[in-house]
Structure formats: C-alpha cells, structure tokens
Design a protein around this motif. Structure first.
Motif, PDB file in Angstrom:
ATOM      1  N   TYR A  59       0.904  -1.146  -0.015  1.00 28.18           N
ATOM      2  CA  TYR A  59       0.047   0.117   0.005  1.00 28.18           C
ATOM      3  C   TYR A  59       0.785   1.427   0.044  1.00 28.18           C
ATOM      4  O   TYR A  59       0.877   2.211  -0.811  1.00 28.18           O
ATOM      5  N   ALA A  60       1.712   1.090   0.925  1.00 27.82           N
ATOM      6  CA  ALA A  60       2.846   2.386   0.842  1.00 27.82           C
ATOM      7  C   ALA A  60       3.374   2.628  -0.308  1.00 27.82           C
ATOM      8  O   ALA A  60       3.555   3.818  -0.720  1.00 27.82           O
ATOM      9  N   LEU A  61       4.094   1.881  -0.882  1.00 28.28           N
ATOM     10  CA  LEU A  61       4.768   1.727  -2.050  1.00 28.28           C
ATOM     11  C   LEU A  61       3.871   2.358  -3.624  1.00 28.28           C
ATOM     12  O   LEU A  61       4.019   3.219  -4.209  1.00 28.28           O
ATOM     13  N   GLY A  62       2.794   1.710  -3.517  1.00 24.05           N
ATOM     14  CA  GLY A  62       1.613   2.339  -4.360  1.00 24.05           C
ATOM     15  C   GLY A  62       1.127   3.568  -4.032  1.00 24.05           C
ATOM     16  O   GLY A  62       1.073   4.438  -5.201  1.00 24.05           O
ATOM     17  N   LEU A  63       0.990   4.268  -2.724  1.00 27.18           N
ATOM     18  CA  LEU A  63       0.594   5.458  -2.595  1.00 27.18           C
ATOM     19  C   LEU A  63       1.879   6.446  -2.835  1.00 27.18           C
ATOM     20  O   LEU A  63       1.614   7.520  -3.441  1.00 27.18           O
ATOM     21  N   PHE A  64       3.060   6.038  -2.514  1.00 28.38           N
ATOM     22  CA  PHE A  64       4.292   6.814  -2.758  1.00 28.38           C
ATOM     23  C   PHE A  64       4.470   7.158  -4.515  1.00 28.38           C
ATOM     24  O   PHE A  64       4.552   8.266  -5.026  1.00 28.38           O
ATOM     25  N   VAL A  65       4.199   5.906  -5.426  1.00 27.50           N
ATOM     26  CA  VAL A  65       4.386   6.214  -6.819  1.00 27.50           C
ATOM     27  C   VAL A  65       3.068   7.201  -7.087  1.00 27.50           C
ATOM     28  O   VAL A  65       3.370   8.045  -8.260  1.00 27.50           O
ATOM     29  N   LEU A  66       1.903   6.805  -6.862  1.00 31.51           N
ATOM     30  CA  LEU A  66       0.786   7.686  -7.182  1.00 31.51           C
ATOM     31  C   LEU A  66       0.801   9.091  -7.001  1.00 31.51           C
ATOM     32  O   LEU A  66       0.571   9.955  -7.948  1.00 31.51           O
ATOM     33  N   THR A  67       1.454   9.479  -5.912  1.00 33.59           N
ATOM     34  CA  THR A  67       1.432  10.758  -5.411  1.00 33.59           C
ATOM     35  C   THR A  67       2.586  11.678  -6.258  1.00 33.59           C
ATOM     36  O   THR A  67       2.389  12.766  -6.393  1.00 33.59           O
ATOM     37  N   ARG A  68       3.354  10.899  -6.928  1.00 33.15           N
ATOM     38  CA  ARG A  68       4.644  11.502  -7.713  1.00 33.15           C
ATOM     39  C   ARG A  68       3.664  12.227  -8.833  1.00 33.15           C
ATOM     40  O   ARG A  68       4.278  13.367  -9.364  1.00 33.15           O
ATOM     41  N   LYS A  69       2.957  11.559  -9.551  1.00 30.85           N
ATOM     42  CA  LYS A  69       1.985  12.013 -10.890  1.00 30.85           C
ATOM     43  C   LYS A  69       0.665  11.312 -10.834  1.00 30.85           C
ATOM     44  O   LYS A  69       0.515  10.523 -11.716  1.00 30.85           O
ATOM     45  N   PRO A  70      -0.534  11.662  -9.937  1.00 33.46           N
ATOM     46  CA  PRO A  70      -1.660  11.012 -10.198  1.00 33.46           C
ATOM     47  C   PRO A  70      -2.285  10.924 -11.130  1.00 33.46           C
ATOM     48  O   PRO A  70      -3.155  10.037 -11.397  1.00 33.46           O
ATOM     49  N   GLN A  71      -2.028  11.761 -12.117  1.00 30.73           N
ATOM     50  CA  GLN A  71      -2.688  11.861 -13.322  1.00 30.73           C
ATOM     51  C   GLN A  71      -2.230  10.887 -14.602  1.00 30.73           C
ATOM     52  O   GLN A  71      -2.693  10.607 -15.547  1.00 30.73           O
ATOM     53  N   ASP A  72      -1.150  10.311 -14.266  1.00 25.97           N
ATOM     54  CA  ASP A  72      -0.315   9.354 -15.215  1.00 25.97           C
ATOM     55  C   ASP A  72      -0.895   8.105 -15.048  1.00 25.97           C
ATOM     56  O   ASP A  72      -0.869   7.587 -13.870  1.00 25.97           O
ATOM     57  N   ILE A  73      -1.241   7.453 -16.195  1.00 22.93           N
ATOM     58  CA  ILE A  73      -2.191   6.061 -16.379  1.00 22.93           C
ATOM     59  C   ILE A  73      -1.032   5.074 -15.899  1.00 22.93           C
ATOM     60  O   ILE A  73      -1.434   4.068 -15.092  1.00 22.93           O
ATOM     61  N   LEU A  74       0.444   5.310 -16.162  1.00 24.48           N
ATOM     62  CA  LEU A  74       1.363   4.228 -15.664  1.00 24.48           C
ATOM     63  C   LEU A  74       1.275   4.366 -14.151  1.00 24.48           C
ATOM     64  O   LEU A  74       1.370   3.354 -13.334  1.00 24.48           O
TER      65      LEU A  74
END
Length: 227
Positions: free
Chosen positions: A18-33
């Motif tokens: 969960y933490a890794l996923g949230l960390f990546v998502l917060t970098r660029k939440p609009q990016d589909i990747l």
C-alpha cells in the motif's frame, strides 16, 4: 515462532505494498502508468492482508472465510493489473490490446467468482494453519490463469531486457529480480490448497518486490521518478 513470524510478514507485505503504491501515485496521480502501478500494489496488498487475517489467532471461521475470499478476489486482479502496467511501461499497449482485453475479462470473472464458493469452498486446518482454503470447482482455473498471465508479462519484459541498455536495463534488472522472486514465493501458497504438504514460507519473498522496486526508483529513476 516461525508461523507467527510468517503471519506478521504477510501484514508487513500488505502495508509495504500500500505504501509503495501510494508513494508512486503521489508523484504524478494523473499518469496512467502511475495509477496502474498503484492499483497493482493495492491488489497485492489486499491479497496479503486478507491472508494475514485468516491467520489471526482468535478469528472465527466465518470471518476467516470472508477474509480468504476477499484475499482471493484481490489476487484475481494481480495478473491483469501487472500485465497492464508492463504493457504501458514498455509502450506496447496498442500492439497487444486484444491480449489485454482477454486477460481483463478472465480476471474480472475470477474476481467475481472468488467471492463465492466456486473458488474457496471451505477452510480447514492444514499444517500450522487453523484455517486454510479448500479449493472449489474453479480453483484450478484460478491458478492456471494466474500463472499464464504472469508468464506472458515476464516474457515481454525479458524480450525488452535483451535490447535495452543503460539506466533502462538497470531498472528492468532490479524490477525483474523482485517480480520473479515475488511471484515464485506467492505460487508456493497453491500446493497446500490441494493437500500437498509444502509449507508456504517462500511466500515471504513477495516482500522482495517492494525492496527492489524502491531501490530501482531511488537509484535508477524507475518510472522516471526523481526523489
């Protein structure tokens, strides 16, 4: 001691995912990747957390069964989310759209079936577990579907690994190390379903993908993330 450590390790894997996923998502939440990676991490975490709940010492059988089915529902989505992430990351999504569609339909169906007795029909004591799944009519297909799509995703990664160089190659090297070990570890949970007396301790290797992906982000800017 080891069974208790194993259960806590599953909880750690869940929260780490969960933490890794949230960390990546917060970098660029609009990016589909980034969003796809977040969803993938959530599916792994849901599987791991539901699995952990079934090992709680005072959980009732009814609650353990609900947890097991939710865990399997999360696991059913792992292949399609992983495959989608790989196709986007390698920039080949348009070329393999039909393949991804088939995977999506099959995994979506298994997600629904996992909430019913078609996948997990009951829980019984096995090895050191108070409650471990008894596979229903669809469990064999659940396993085959899981393994097949994971192999497909890694086939495309290994093909790409052969032709890339520099930072991209290093990114893929550490990412592949984590996913190969993680999927191998996760697959060791399956034999006991069919009463093959193999302790699923290698499932603790799932946590490796968190470590190697984090390292690839920090050291080689995986997904073009700068920290």
């Amino acid at each position: 001691m080891m069974p208790q450590l194993y259960s806590y390790w599953m909880a750690l894997t869940a929260f780490g995912s969960y933490a890794l996923g949230l960390f990546v998502l917060t970098r660029k939440p609009q990016d589909i990747l980034y969003r796809t990676w977040f969803y993938f991490c959530c599916s792994v975490a849901t599987w791991s957390l539901g699995y952990f709940f079934t090992m709680l010492p005072h959980i009732s059988k009814d609650m353990a069964l609900v947890s097991s089915r939710l865990s399997h529902a999360g696991g059913a989505l792992i292949p399609v989310l992983f495959l989608r992430y790989i196709f986007i990351w390698l920039d080949i999504k348009k070329r393999v759209r039909s393949l991804l569609l088939i995977c999506c339909i099959l995994c979506g169906a298994l997600f629904i079936f996992s909430l019913t007795p078609l996948i997990v029909i009951d829980l019984v004591p096995k090895l050191f577990f108070r409650f471990y799944p008894v596979g229903g009519f669809g469990y064999f297909f659940y396993i085959i579907n899981f393994i097949f799509w994971v192999i497909v995703a890694h086939y495309y990664m290994f093909q790409n690994y052969r032709i890339v160089s520099g930072f991209k190659r290093n990114q893929m090297k550490y990412f592949l190390l984590g996913t190969v070990l993680g999927y191998f570890g996760g697959a060791t949970c399956f034999p006991l379903i069919f009463n093959i007396q193999i302790p699923p301790y290698p499932a603790m290797l799932i946590f490796v993908y968190i470590i190697t992906t984090t390292y690839a982000i920090l050291r080689f800017r995986l997904m073009d993330i700068n920290v």
